[in-house]
Scaffold this active site. Structure first.
Site, mmCIF file in Angstrom:
data_model
loop_
_atom_site.group_PDB
_atom_site.id
_atom_site.type_symbol
_atom_site.label_atom_id
_atom_site.label_comp_id
_atom_site.label_asym_id
_atom_site.label_seq_id
_atom_site.Cartn_x
_atom_site.Cartn_y
_atom_site.Cartn_z
ATOM 1 N N CYS A 145 3.244 -5.574 16.006
ATOM 2 C CA CYS A 145 3.022 -4.252 17.246
ATOM 3 C C CYS A 145 1.663 -5.203 17.812
ATOM 4 C CB CYS A 145 3.083 -3.547 17.179
ATOM 5 S SG CYS A 145 4.881 -2.987 16.341
ATOM 6 N N CYS A 198 5.317 -7.970 8.339
ATOM 7 C CA CYS A 198 6.287 -7.231 9.060
ATOM 8 C C CYS A 198 6.405 -8.127 10.020
ATOM 9 C CB CYS A 198 5.155 -5.582 9.673
ATOM 10 S SG CYS A 198 6.695 -5.008 11.007
ATOM 11 N N CYS A 204 3.209 8.379 2.310
ATOM 12 C CA CYS A 204 3.570 7.461 3.502
ATOM 13 C C CYS A 204 3.639 5.947 2.492
ATOM 14 C CB CYS A 204 1.842 7.208 3.914
ATOM 15 S SG CYS A 204 2.978 5.588 5.075
ATOM 16 N N CYS A 246 -2.066 -3.455 14.897
ATOM 17 C CA CYS A 246 -1.400 -2.862 13.990
ATOM 18 C C CYS A 246 -1.288 -4.577 13.317
ATOM 19 C CB CYS A 246 0.217 -2.512 14.157
ATOM 20 S SG CYS A 246 0.827 -3.095 12.197
ATOM 21 N N CYS A 299 -2.246 0.972 9.330
ATOM 22 C CA CYS A 299 -1.208 0.852 8.187
ATOM 23 C C CYS A 299 -1.482 -0.782 7.318
ATOM 24 C CB CYS A 299 0.017 0.603 8.146
ATOM 25 S SG CYS A 299 0.782 0.161 9.419
ATOM 26 N N ASN A 313 -6.916 3.881 15.085
ATOM 27 C CA ASN A 313 -7.759 3.466 14.092
ATOM 28 C C ASN A 313 -8.203 2.195 13.964
ATOM 29 O OD1 ASN A 313 -8.604 5.515 12.493
ATOM 30 N ND2 ASN A 313 -6.654 4.880 10.841
ATOM 31 N N GLU A 343 0.654 -1.110 0.135
ATOM 32 C CA GLU A 343 0.442 -0.202 0.096
ATOM 33 C C GLU A 343 1.073 0.986 -0.204
ATOM 34 O OE1 GLU A 343 -3.380 -1.781 2.892
ATOM 35 O OE2 GLU A 343 -2.212 -0.029 3.551
ATOM 36 N N GLU A 357 9.227 -2.532 9.156
ATOM 37 C CA GLU A 357 9.687 -1.957 9.756
ATOM 38 C C GLU A 357 10.834 -1.395 8.451
ATOM 39 O OE1 GLU A 357 10.807 -0.606 12.818
ATOM 40 O OE2 GLU A 357 12.196 -0.238 11.869
#
Ligand code: SF4
Length: 372
Positions: A128, A124, A117, A131, A355, A312, A96, A182
């Protein structure tokens, strides 16, 4: 996690590496600049568009390189201020890229300031807890050319929306390396990509307008501090104590605050500029007034800017966004200490702006289609 495309993308070549390839093919060195000019300044989308090159040279280039190593498969727009581009790579992986517009008074949305962005990995590994990108783990690193190509897709999109006043310029104002992945875990490819983006023969985009974000990989922050290009740095802090940070960011076990904070200080002292501390506010996780006070102390100590981001929600995850009153009370504690702070106004909430969400949703839909 290394991916080797059938043909290397032109977007991953530097002036030096392209010159060497052309020389080995018997072409003069100046051809490299001509080719990169077509790619980054005139922004042609086919080899045949490079009309001052001979047909045999264009044929050789097409055999040797991929012009752009990704294609646009979906574009989602939110209230005309945020565009999300879903790109498909050569191995069908999805990434994205987001265009965030900042509407200004008296200026049309196409002329407004734009921040892009970009993603640096497929998935990833940092896991986290809040996320979407970390949900399925890391699939692979992006190649430098795949990172650069995201910005070319944005340029093509923006060129279509409004003709460029100055064709030599990029079509946006800031780049944040904060999308999926990351960035510092894919260090070499990211630095190569940003070097290409910064170079006068590339997009010619100033390093000071590029912000790299990290979850806190201390050795890489120290390495970045020694880079000659002066990129900006943002730290995804999201917890002002080890106890809270560790609950939501596993990276904190390897690099707790006692290691992270001195590394941030080293970076800001070497570069002489303010680091940003990103802090996603999650209800009952890190939005207490005690966390605000600890964050205030860290920010004051580092002379850092604080960016508060109301969470979000992500489908499948239990976290919630705090109420507006609670967000403001948190911010007020920082403001009272004269910390430079922004409480982010929502952009793109309705288009899966956290994200990784658009990618996850599309992959799920693909799975369903395949299964059906
Ligand atoms: S927040 Fe960033 S570092 Fe953490 S899992 Fe998501 S993409 Fe990775």
């Amino acid at each position: 996690m290394k991916y080797t495309p059938a043909k290397p993308p032109l977007t991953g070549e530097t002036l030096e590496s392209l010159t060497a390839r052309l020389r080995a093919h018997g072409e003069p060195a100046f051809r490299a600049r001509q080719i990169l000019d077509w790619l980054y300044k005139k922004r042609v989308r086919s080899w045949d568009g490079m009309t001052n090159l001979s047909k045999p040279l264009r044929a050789w280039l097409a055999e040797t390189f991929e012009l752009i190593p990704s294609s646009l498969v979906l574009r989602k727009q939110s209230e005309d201020v945020t565009d999300k581009l879903l790109l498909e790579l050569g191995d069908k992986s999805l990434i994205e890229t987001v265009i965030i517009r900042a509407p200004q008074e008296g200026v049309g949305v196409d002329q407004s300031r734009k921040t892009i962005c970009i993603s640096t990995q497929v998935g990833c590994a940092m896991a986290c807890a809040f996320c979407a990108s970390g949900l399925a783990g890391l699939k692979r690193d992006l190649e430098a050319g795949e990172i650069v190509a995201q910005l070319l897709h944005v340029c093509h999109r923006e060129d279509e929306r409004s003709p460029r006043a100055r064709p030599e310029l990029a079509s946006f104002d800031n780049i944040v390396v904060m999308g999926m992945g990351e960035p510092l875990a894919n260090y070499d490819a990211v630095i190569r990509a940003l070097t290409i983006v910064n170079a006068e023969w590339g997009l010619g985009f100033g390093a000071r307008r590029i912000t790299l974000s990290t979850s806190g990989l201390v050795p890489k922050i120290l390495k970045l501090a020694d880079e000659p290009l002066g990129f900006r740095l943002a730290i995804s802090l999201h917890g002002a104590t080890d106890e809270v940070r560790e609950k939501i960011m596993p990276v904190n076990r390897a690099f707790p605050l006692a290691k992270l904070i001195p590394a941030i200080r080293t970076f800001s002292e070497k570069h002489g500029r303010m680091v940003t501390l990103e802090f996603i506010l999650i209800e009952d996780i890190n939005d207490s007034l005690e966390q605000a006070e600890k964050l205030r102390d860290i920010a004051r100590d580092l002379h850092a800017h604080v960016n508060l981001i109301p969470y979000n929600s992500v489908a499948g995850l239990p976290w919630k966004r705090p109420s507006l009153t609670r967000q403001e009370r948190f911010a007020d504690i920082l403001r009272a200490a004269r910390i430079s702070v922004t409480l982010r106004r929502e952009k793109g909430h309705d288009i899966d702006a956290a994200c990784g969400q658009l990618r996850l949703r599309t992959e799920k839909e693909r799975e369903l289609t395949t299964a059906g």
